[in-house]
Scaffold this motif. Structure first.
Motif, PDB file in Angstrom:
ATOM      1  N   GLY A 131     -51.588  25.343 -16.021  1.00 26.28           N
ATOM      2  CA  GLY A 131     -51.771  26.674 -15.465  1.00 26.28           C
ATOM      3  C   GLY A 131     -51.561  27.753 -16.494  1.00 26.28           C
ATOM      4  O   GLY A 131     -51.171  27.495 -17.631  1.00 26.28           O
ATOM      5  N   GLY A 132     -51.807  28.984 -16.102  1.00 30.54           N
ATOM      6  CA  GLY A 132     -51.647  30.105 -17.013  1.00 30.54           C
ATOM      7  C   GLY A 132     -52.874  30.307 -17.872  1.00 30.54           C
ATOM      8  O   GLY A 132     -54.013  30.151 -17.412  1.00 30.54           O
ATOM      9  N   GLU A 133     -52.658  30.596 -19.148  1.00 28.60           N
ATOM     10  CA  GLU A 133     -53.747  30.970 -20.053  1.00 28.60           C
ATOM     11  C   GLU A 133     -54.430  29.762 -20.684  1.00 28.60           C
ATOM     12  O   GLU A 133     -54.384  29.546 -21.903  1.00 28.60           O
ATOM     13  CB  GLU A 133     -53.213  31.920 -21.130  1.00 28.60           C
ATOM     14  N   VAL A 134     -55.060  28.950 -19.842  1.00 31.51           N
ATOM     15  CA  VAL A 134     -55.930  27.874 -20.312  1.00 31.51           C
ATOM     16  C   VAL A 134     -57.313  28.102 -19.713  1.00 31.51           C
ATOM     17  O   VAL A 134     -57.458  28.809 -18.704  1.00 31.51           O
ATOM     18  CB  VAL A 134     -55.397  26.479 -19.916  1.00 31.51           C
ATOM     19  N   GLY A 135     -58.318  27.502 -20.336  1.00 28.63           N
ATOM     20  CA  GLY A 135     -59.686  27.772 -19.908  1.00 28.63           C
ATOM     21  C   GLY A 135     -59.975  27.371 -18.478  1.00 28.63           C
ATOM     22  O   GLY A 135     -60.680  28.090 -17.760  1.00 28.63           O
ATOM     23  N   LYS A 136     -59.447  26.226 -18.052  1.00 31.21           N
ATOM     24  CA  LYS A 136     -59.717  25.724 -16.707  1.00 31.21           C
ATOM     25  C   LYS A 136     -58.423  25.262 -16.049  1.00 31.21           C
ATOM     26  O   LYS A 136     -58.103  24.067 -16.036  1.00 31.21           O
ATOM     27  CB  LYS A 136     -60.715  24.570 -16.769  1.00 31.21           C
ATOM     28  N   PRO A 137     -57.628  26.201 -15.507  1.00 23.92           N
ATOM     29  CA  PRO A 137     -56.385  25.809 -14.840  1.00 23.92           C
ATOM     30  C   PRO A 137     -56.674  24.871 -13.676  1.00 23.92           C
ATOM     31  O   PRO A 137     -57.691  25.005 -12.986  1.00 23.92           O
ATOM     32  CB  PRO A 137     -55.806  27.149 -14.345  1.00 23.92           C
ATOM     33  N   GLY A 138     -55.778  23.908 -13.453  1.00 27.24           N
ATOM     34  CA  GLY A 138     -55.981  23.014 -12.324  1.00 27.24           C
ATOM     35  C   GLY A 138     -55.189  21.730 -12.448  1.00 27.24           C
ATOM     36  O   GLY A 138     -54.332  21.575 -13.317  1.00 27.24           O
ATOM     37  N   LYS A 139     -55.513  20.809 -11.559  1.00 33.22           N
ATOM     38  CA  LYS A 139     -54.865  19.503 -11.497  1.00 33.22           C
ATOM     39  C   LYS A 139     -55.805  18.465 -12.092  1.00 33.22           C
ATOM     40  O   LYS A 139     -56.978  18.388 -11.715  1.00 33.22           O
ATOM     41  CB  LYS A 139     -54.536  19.160 -10.036  1.00 33.22           C
ATOM     42  N   TYR A 140     -55.289  17.642 -13.013  1.00 27.16           N
ATOM     43  CA  TYR A 140     -56.115  16.687 -13.731  1.00 27.16           C
ATOM     44  C   TYR A 140     -55.529  15.281 -13.634  1.00 27.16           C
ATOM     45  O   TYR A 140     -54.301  15.109 -13.637  1.00 27.16           O
ATOM     46  CB  TYR A 140     -56.227  17.071 -15.217  1.00 27.16           C
TER      47      TYR A 140
END
Length: 227
Positions: free
Chosen positions: A124-133
């Motif tokens: 989360g936060g300042e990443v290109g694609k926040p989410g669950k992986y």
């Protein structure tokens, strides 16, 4: 203030409200068991996992059990339930053998994990694609950031936070200086993820962070950019 360098002491606030000096990854020089554990730990059973239990010489006791929400499993022919949550399959196998030892002579038991929750991590936060992986194999923090689309232009590379469960309602927080790792081409401090880990990349400097905090406090770290 939390220092930017990983090998510098970090400030934490204890239950009594007193400031304590702790080295990154451990208190009083002791490495954290949660964040510096086994490189490839065995899978530990969770709620709703399904296990097939087979007895080589006593097929009448063959059964398939499900880990209940309270962590217990019900075994055929036994009065008491067995606590299985958090166990590895070898640990549960030994517990099953011991439980049936009063009924069977040196029982030979085999366990197969039939259904389980897929391992995952959250970015989360300042990443290109926040989410669950999905967590596939051995993955480090820098690799996880890449999987999540890399850092945005506003990311604070030097203060990435890794949250890891240490108990039912508590998590441990570790501050990672990814910028220094990459600049120095030294990835020895690149932590290997475990299932359920959460990464947060802030936009602005984090001035203070508690080493241990309740799960309910995590919400404030995810308000910057929704998952």
């Amino acid at each position: 203030m939390v220092t930017h360098a990983q090998n510098q002491p970090a400030m934490a606030i204890g239950d009594a409200g007193q400031a304590e000096i702790m080295k990154s990854g451990g208190a009083d020089g002791v490495r954290s068991p949660a964040l510096t554990g086994e490189r490839r730990p065995l899978y530990r059973l969770c709620n709703s996992d399904v296990i097939e239990i087979s007895f080589t010489f006593a097929s009448e006791f063959n059964q398939t059990v499900t880990v209940q929400p309270d962590g217990f499993v019900t075994l055929k022919g036994l009065e008491k339930q067995m606590y299985a949550q958090g166990m590895t399959l070898p640990e549960l196998r030994e517990s099953v053998r011991t439980a049936y030892a009063s009924m069977l002579h040196e029982p030979d038991v085999a366990l197969v994990l039939k259904e389980f929750d897929r391992p995952y991590f959250i970015a989360g936060g300042e990443v290109g694609k926040p989410g669950k992986y999905d967590l596939h194999g051995d993955t480090t923090v820098t690799e996880a950031v890449a999987i999540a689309g890399g850092f945005t232009g506003q990311a604070k590379h030097s203060q990435v936070v890794l949250f890891r469960h240490v108990s039912g309602n508590m998590v441990e927080a570790k501050l990672l200086n990814i910028k220094a790792m990459l600049a120095g081409q030294d990835l020895r401090e690149d932590v290997h993820l475990q299932p359920g880990d959460m990464l947060f990349v802030p936009q602005n400097m984090i001035s203070k962070i508690r080493r241990y905090l309740p799960m309910s406090s995590l919400g404030m770290y995810w308000t910057q950019r929704p998952l």
